[in-house]
Write an enzyme that holds these catalytic residues in place. Structure first.
Site, PDB file in Angstrom:
ATOM      1  CE  LYS A 158       1.725   1.328   5.242  1.00 29.15           C
ATOM      2  NZ  LYS A 158       2.410  -0.436   4.770  1.00 29.15           N
ATOM      3  CE  LYS A 180       8.666   3.044  -2.592  1.00 26.27           C
ATOM      4  NZ  LYS A 180       8.824   1.701  -2.907  1.00 26.27           N
ATOM      5  CE  LYS A 193      11.558  -2.183   2.214  1.00 23.99           C
ATOM      6  NZ  LYS A 193      11.204  -1.928   0.790  1.00 23.99           N
ATOM      7  CB  THR A 200       3.816  -2.647  -6.532  1.00 23.38           C
ATOM      8  OG1 THR A 200       3.198  -3.019  -4.726  1.00 23.38           O
ATOM      9  CG2 THR A 200       4.920  -2.118  -6.683  1.00 23.38           C
ATOM     10  CG  ASN A 230       3.317  -9.266  -6.547  1.00 30.76           C
ATOM     11  OD1 ASN A 230       2.757  -7.988  -6.452  1.00 30.76           O
ATOM     12  ND2 ASN A 230       2.426  -9.470  -6.591  1.00 30.76           N
ATOM     13  CB  SER A 280      -0.194   0.169   2.032  1.00 24.91           C
ATOM     14  OG  SER A 280       0.339  -1.648   1.557  1.00 24.91           O
TER      15      SER A 280
END
Ligand code: GLU
Length: 423
Positions: free
Chosen positions: A75, A99, A111, A195, A226, A354
Site C-alpha cells: 500500500k 507506517k 510506493k 493526512t 494538501n 485509505s
C-alpha cells in the site's frame, strides 16, 4: 538572520535502510531480518510513452516499489515529481511498510512514482500519462495485491483516471484497487483532508504532553500543498497562530498570524505564498529558525539537516511530510530536547482513511462522515500514545522515531516468523 548553505549528502534510501538497521539492533533481532527488509520485494521500472498535445511522443520513467506484504497487500501513494528516482521510491516504500504497521492497518508497504513535472502538462496529457502508468503497472496491482493512492502532486482526479483504466483492463468495476478516489467512484469522505487531520491530532497530543496550550501557541509550516494547507487550517481552528509558511517559491511571515484560507486563495491566484498581504518574505532557513512552539514540515525529504536543526527554537516538530529530517538532524534535535513526532506516525492519517475507503469498497457499504472522523481520531490518538509511551519506557536517548520503528518492526518480524519466513 543566519542562513545556511552547507547541505549534508543524504541518500534517502540509505536513510530508510539505516532506520531499519537501527531498529533491528535495538530489538536485538538477527541480521537476517535486516537482510530481508533492507530492500523491496520488487521494483518495477518502466518507460511510459505518452502522446503529447503536439503529436510527439515523450517517454516518462515510472516506478512501483513493493517493499513488504507480511501484514497485508502492498500500500502506498504514487507521486509525480521531476526529482524522483528508484532509490527514493524504494525508500518511500520502506516507510510505508513501517507506517502501516505503526497505524495498525492491515497493509504492507509500497510506493509509486513518475519522473515528471505535472505543471508542464495539459490536463489531457496528464490523463494519458496516468492511464499509461496504470497500463504498465496493472499486472502487479489489485485490491488484494497492491493498492496505490495519491501522494505529492497527484490527487483524486489522477486516481480516477488510473482506477478507470484498471477497471477497463479487468472489464469490471473494481474500485478497491486504488484509494483517494473521488466520492462517486467509491472515494471516502474526509480522505482529502485525512493526512493533515491526522497530523493535527498528533500535534494536539504532542502539545498536551509538552504542556503547550494550542490556543496560545505559534506554528510555522513548511510546504503549502494538501498537507501543509489543511494542517495550518486545523491548527488555526484550534486558535493556534500560523506565523510562517512557505512553499517551493518562497515564504511569508507575520508575527500576528495569517489566515490559512486567505493564504491558500492568494497562492491559487499568484502561484506562491510569497508576498501575501501584511507578511514579510522569509527563506526556508528563516522559517525553521522561527521563534515558535510548533514546526510542521509538510514538503519533501531531507529538509531538516544538522545545520538547520541547530537553529530550531520550536519545542515540537510534527512531520507531515515523509522523511523531512536527516539522521544527523535528528540527533541534533534530540540532543536539544525537541520532541519530534516522526512521519510514520504523524502523517499516517492518510493511509488510515485509505484503509477505511478500501474496507468500504470491499463491502460496498459506505459509512457516514462522523464515523470516519471518529475512527480516524481514535486511531491517531491510540497510535500517538502507544508510541509515546513506548519511547518513554525505553532508554532516555530513544527518540519517538526509534520507538515507532521498533514498535512496527516487532509486529513485522513476529508475523514474518509466524509465517515461516525466517527463524
Ligand atoms: N501518500 C500517502 C502517504 O505517504 C498515503 C498513502 C496511502 O493512502 O496509501 O502516506
Amino acid at each position: 538572520m543566519e542562513t545556511q548553505t552547507t547541505k549534508e549528502k543524504v541518500n534517502t534510501y540509505q536513510v530508510a535502510q539505516g532506520r531499519v538497521k537501527r531498529a533491528v539492533e535495538q530489538l536485538d533481532l538477527p541480521d537476517d531480518v535486516y537482510e530481508w527488509l533492507k530492500s523491496p520485494d520488487r521494483l518495477v521500472e518502466c518507460g511510459i510513452p505518452v502522446e503529447m498535445d503536439n503529436g510527439k511522443i515523450r517517454v516518462f520513467t515510472g516506478y512501483r516499489s513493493q517493499h513488504n506484504n507480511a501484514l497485508g497487500p502492498y500500500k502506498g501513494g504514487i507521486r509525480f515529481h521531476p526529482d524522483v528516482d528508484a532509490d527514493e521510491t524504494k525508500a518511500l516504500s520502506i516507510w510505508m511498510t513501517f507506517k502501516c504497521a505503526v497505524a495498525r492497518v492491515p497493509f504492507g508497504g509500497g510506493k509509486g512514482a513518475v519522473k515528471v513535472n505535472p505543471r508542464e502538462l495539459s490536463m489531457k496529457e496528464l490523463e494519458r500519462l496516468s492511464r499509461k502508468y496504470m497500463q504498465a503497472m496493472a499486472p502487479i496491482l489489485g485490491p488484494e495485491k497492491d493498492i496505490p493512492a495519491p501522494d505529492v502532486n497527484t490527487n483524486a482526479q489522477v486516481m480516477a483516471w488510473m482506477t478507470d483504466e484498471y477497471c477497463k483492463i479487468k472489464q469490471h468495476n473494481d474500485f478497491g484497487v486504488i484509494t483517494g478516489k473521488p466520492l462517486d467512484m467509491g472515494g471516502c469522505v474526509g480522505r482529502e483532508t485525512a493526512t493533515a487531520k491526522g497530523t493535527f491530532y498528533a500535534i494536539r497530543e504532542a502539545a498536551r504532553v509538552k504542556n503547550i496550550a494550542l490556543n496560545e501557541a505559534q506554528a510555522a509550516v513548511q510546504g503549502y500543498g494538501n498537507v501543509g494547507y489543511y494542517a495550518a487550517l486545523f491548527l488555526n481552528q484550534a486558535e493556534c497562530k500560523i506565523i510562517a509558511v512557505n512553499d517551493s517559491t518562497g515564504g511569508a511571515y507575520n508575527p500576528n498570524g495569517m489566515d490559512p484560507t486567505a493564504l491558500k486563495e492568494y497562492k491559487n491566484e499568484t502561484g506562491s505564498v510569497k508576498g501575501f498581504p501584511g507578511s514579510d518574505n522569509i527563506t526556508t532557513e528563516e522559517l525553521y529558525a522561527m521563534d515558535c512552539d510548533i514546526l510542521v514540515p509538510a514538503a519533501l525529504e531531507n529538509q531538516i539537516t544538522a545545520d538547520i536543526a541547530r537553529t530550531v527554537k520550536a519545542k515540537i516538530i510534527v512531520e507531515g511530510a515523509n522523511g523531512p529530517t536527516t539522521p544527523v538532524g535528528d540527533m541534533v534535535l534530540n540532543d536539544n530536547g525537541v520532541l519530534v513526532v516522526p512521519d510514520i506516525l504523524a502523517n499516517s492519517g492518510g493511509v488510515i482513511v485509505s484503509y477505511f475507503e478500501w474496507v468500504q469498497n470491499n463491502y460496498n457499504y459506505y459509512w457516514p462522515e462522523a464515523q470516519i472522523e471518529d475512527r480516524l481520531q481514535q486511531k491517531m490518538m491510540d497510535a500517538f500514545h502507544y508510541i509515546y509511551d513506548y519511547h518513554c519506557d525505553c532508554s532516555d536517548k530513544t527518540t519517538m522515531r526509534e520507538a515507532a520503528f521498533m514498535y512496527a518492526l516487532k509486529r513485522l518480524a513476529d508475523t514474518m516468523k509466524t509465517r515461516g519466513w525466517w527463524g
